[in-house]
Write an enzyme that holds these catalytic residues in place. Structure first.
Site, PDB file in Angstrom:
ATOM      1  N   GLN B  31      28.064  67.128   2.080  1.00 40.42           N
ATOM      2  CA  GLN B  31      29.183  68.008   2.390  1.00 40.42           C
ATOM      3  C   GLN B  31      29.163  68.390   3.871  1.00 40.42           C
ATOM      4  OE1 GLN B  31      28.180  70.959  -0.548  1.00 40.42           O
ATOM      5  NE2 GLN B  31      26.119  71.199   0.271  1.00 40.42           N
ATOM      6  N   HIS B  62      25.083  88.377  -3.459  1.00 35.95           N
ATOM      7  CA  HIS B  62      23.714  88.091  -3.896  1.00 35.95           C
ATOM      8  C   HIS B  62      23.139  89.173  -4.810  1.00 35.95           C
ATOM      9  CE1 HIS B  62      23.788  85.273  -0.310  1.00 35.95           C
ATOM     10  NE2 HIS B  62      23.560  84.517  -1.346  1.00 35.95           N
ATOM     11  N   GLU B 106      17.572  72.910  -4.620  1.00 36.74           N
ATOM     12  CA  GLU B 106      18.787  72.821  -3.795  1.00 36.74           C
ATOM     13  C   GLU B 106      19.038  71.347  -3.489  1.00 36.74           C
ATOM     14  OE1 GLU B 106      21.316  74.841  -2.145  1.00 36.74           O
ATOM     15  OE2 GLU B 106      21.875  72.785  -1.584  1.00 36.74           O
ATOM     16  N   GLY B 138      20.014  69.463  -9.152  1.00 36.83           N
ATOM     17  CA  GLY B 138      19.759  70.504 -10.129  1.00 36.83           C
ATOM     18  C   GLY B 138      20.024  70.069 -11.555  1.00 36.83           C
ATOM     19  N   ASP B 156      23.551  79.291  -8.451  1.00 38.93           N
ATOM     20  CA  ASP B 156      24.174  79.806  -7.234  1.00 38.93           C
ATOM     21  C   ASP B 156      24.801  78.625  -6.500  1.00 38.93           C
ATOM     22  OD1 ASP B 156      24.897  81.161  -4.982  1.00 38.93           O
ATOM     23  OD2 ASP B 156      22.848  81.574  -4.293  1.00 38.93           O
ATOM     24  N   GLY B 157      25.826  78.050  -7.122  1.00 42.34           N
ATOM     25  CA  GLY B 157      26.472  76.876  -6.545  1.00 42.34           C
ATOM     26  C   GLY B 157      27.824  77.227  -5.968  1.00 42.34           C
ATOM     27  N   SER B 158      28.444  76.261  -5.340  1.00 34.72           N
ATOM     28  CA  SER B 158      29.772  76.478  -4.785  1.00 34.72           C
ATOM     29  C   SER B 158      30.834  76.190  -5.843  1.00 34.72           C
ATOM     30  CB  SER B 158      29.964  75.630  -3.522  1.00 34.72           C
ATOM     31  OG  SER B 158      29.381  74.363  -3.659  1.00 34.72           O
ATOM     32  N   ASP B 159      32.085  76.173  -5.436  1.00 38.50           N
ATOM     33  CA  ASP B 159      33.177  75.965  -6.381  1.00 38.50           C
ATOM     34  C   ASP B 159      33.037  74.628  -7.110  1.00 38.50           C
ATOM     35  OD1 ASP B 159      34.249  78.350  -5.483  1.00 38.50           O
ATOM     36  OD2 ASP B 159      35.545  77.393  -4.012  1.00 38.50           O
ATOM     37  N   PRO B 163      29.994  68.405  -5.072  1.00 35.82           N
ATOM     38  CA  PRO B 163      28.680  68.310  -5.705  1.00 35.82           C
ATOM     39  C   PRO B 163      28.415  69.367  -6.763  1.00 35.82           C
ATOM     40  CG  PRO B 163      28.498  68.966  -3.377  1.00 35.82           C
ATOM     41  CD  PRO B 163      29.909  68.559  -3.617  1.00 35.82           C
TER      42      PRO B 163
END
Lengths: 280, 280
Positions: B31, B62, B106, B138, B156-159, B163
């Site tokens: 990314q 967080h 990660e 993961g 705790d991932g992105s949208d 990925p």
């Protein structure tokens, strides 16, 4: 071609909505009043470049300004709204069968006229016979009115710049206190505690000079962009965390957002605001 | 000259921050990873054009991802973080003295490297000997790991585009369930219930297929712009509304946001979400 309409805050952040069409634009005696049709939020009322409300997210603001006070005060017979020209707050007030009279003092007739024409789903109660709309200066009205006339006062003004600045003054808050019956409640929008932290803090302090109980409460308003908005519940004696079960239940049925859990949760104070808010 | 960096959502709304300087920009294996210095939020991590976190508002995200789970599970000795490359979630986990081991999986080493260099105030616990960081997939890790290894799993991932999409799959959630000890808790970010309503609903349904207790909870994240963000608390048996008083008190002392009132308030469900969320 569709373009973004951006609300800019202190030249540091901006929130933009894509506009299909500008439906109305006029410079009233007091401010620039626009209605835009957006792809995401439907029609939006914009005053002096600031997003006021929209068809799709107006309930986040209006239910939270109105219902905590209306569901907690013992007998909400007589209600005063200062501002609120889009009609959303009056609609929420008039959902309560106990209300005998709702007086709206709006400074700018253009806001009411434009909202009636372009945002009819927001102000659905304009024809309710219990509602009286007067175009007048809210601060002057409060100064001149007789004491102990209202059970609930709702201040539904815009940001404290331009015509709404006086709605955040100590004198105005003391006037509201005088107009309330014992056991009455004032609720007002009190800005973003994040982007408008200084205004939020100052407003809390001024309210604490005028009322025994001052409790800010919080909720999201998607078109206000800062992530969280605040309102404040003020009274001589009423505990905002003790809403009346029957009234909450009645309102929950037809609300998009409001229920007893949301009511109580809204008063939770994050640590970063605990310093300024110690009353109530 | 300073310009706005805009995060655009579905070409219908945009949220922009004024940028003083781009501090870092690279295309990693997975990314585009950028760090920008903004006038309002300090340094911000941006991945594929989406705002991930910032120095000034990272605690909203967080603390809320981590503390409700960590303060409620009986013995949080062994914690797994999937994603979380900025280090903020690990920092929140490692505030708990009960933690013996925190394993972070990660996928993108660039996120950790860049965060260590440019966002040192967010990932303050990189040198804690209880923390182990592995650069790996993961989903594959969860598939291959032994059962009942962790007390808490934090996703705790992105949208769910790019990925992170697989982090919202049924198989992944079932895998997390398998890796948890009895009485363990999974907490994940579950998107905006307003802008990403379909993803939110689908995620809730998939979680309900894998866990007995599934409770979404809510809070503001200013740089996420939609007004409200969601996380979800999942377990075989743990009631999220019964956090442990001593642990909550210990965390409240040094948290910017989190306290017992905020913990409980976050689980209040607005009416507009009540249809989809009936578990727990």
């Amino acid at each position: 071609m569709a373009l973004y309409y951006d609300e800019v805050f202190e030249d540091s952040v901006r929130f933009g909505v894509k506009v299909k069409e500008t439906l109305h634009s006029e410079q009233s005696e007091f401010q620039k009043v626009e209605v835009i049709d957006t792809t995401r939020f439907g029609r939006m009322l914009v005053i002096d470049g600031i997003f006021m409300t929209s068809e799709r997210d107006e309930f986040f603001y209006h239910e939270m300004l109105v219902q905590p006070a209306m569901c907690t005060v013992a007998e909400p017979k007589s209600v005063l709204i200062i501002g609120g020209g889009d009609g959303g707050s009056a609609r929420e007030v008039l959902r309560h069968a106990e209300v005998e009279r709702c007086l709206m003092i709006e400074i700018d007739e253009a806001v009411v006229r434009v909202s009636k024409e372009w945002l009819p789903t927001i102000g659905r109660a304009w024809n309710d016979p219990r509602l009286e709309v007067r175009f007048a200066n809210g601060v002057a009205f409060v100064k001149e009115s007789e004491s102990r006339a209202f059970d609930v006062i709702l201040v539904d003004g815009s940001d404290p710049v331009g015509p709404a600045e006086v709605l955040f003054s100590k004198e105005f808050f003391e006037g509201c206190r005088r107009l309330l019956k014992p056991g009455g409640v004032l609720a007002l929008q009190s800005e973003s505690p994040i982007y408008f932290r200084d205004t939020f803090d100052q407003t809390q302090r001024r309210l604490m000079d005028a009322f025994e109980v001052v409790r800010p409460y919080f909720g999201p308003v998607p078109t206000y962009s800062a992530g969280i908005w605040s309102w404040t519940f003020c009274s001589d004696s009423v505990d905002p965390l003790k809403p009346l079960d029957a009234r909450v239940e009645a309102m929950t049925t037809d609300s998009k957002l409001y229920n007893g859990d949301i009511h109580r949760a809204a008063f939770a104070l994050p640590n970063y605001l605990r310093r300024t808010t110690t009353s109530g």
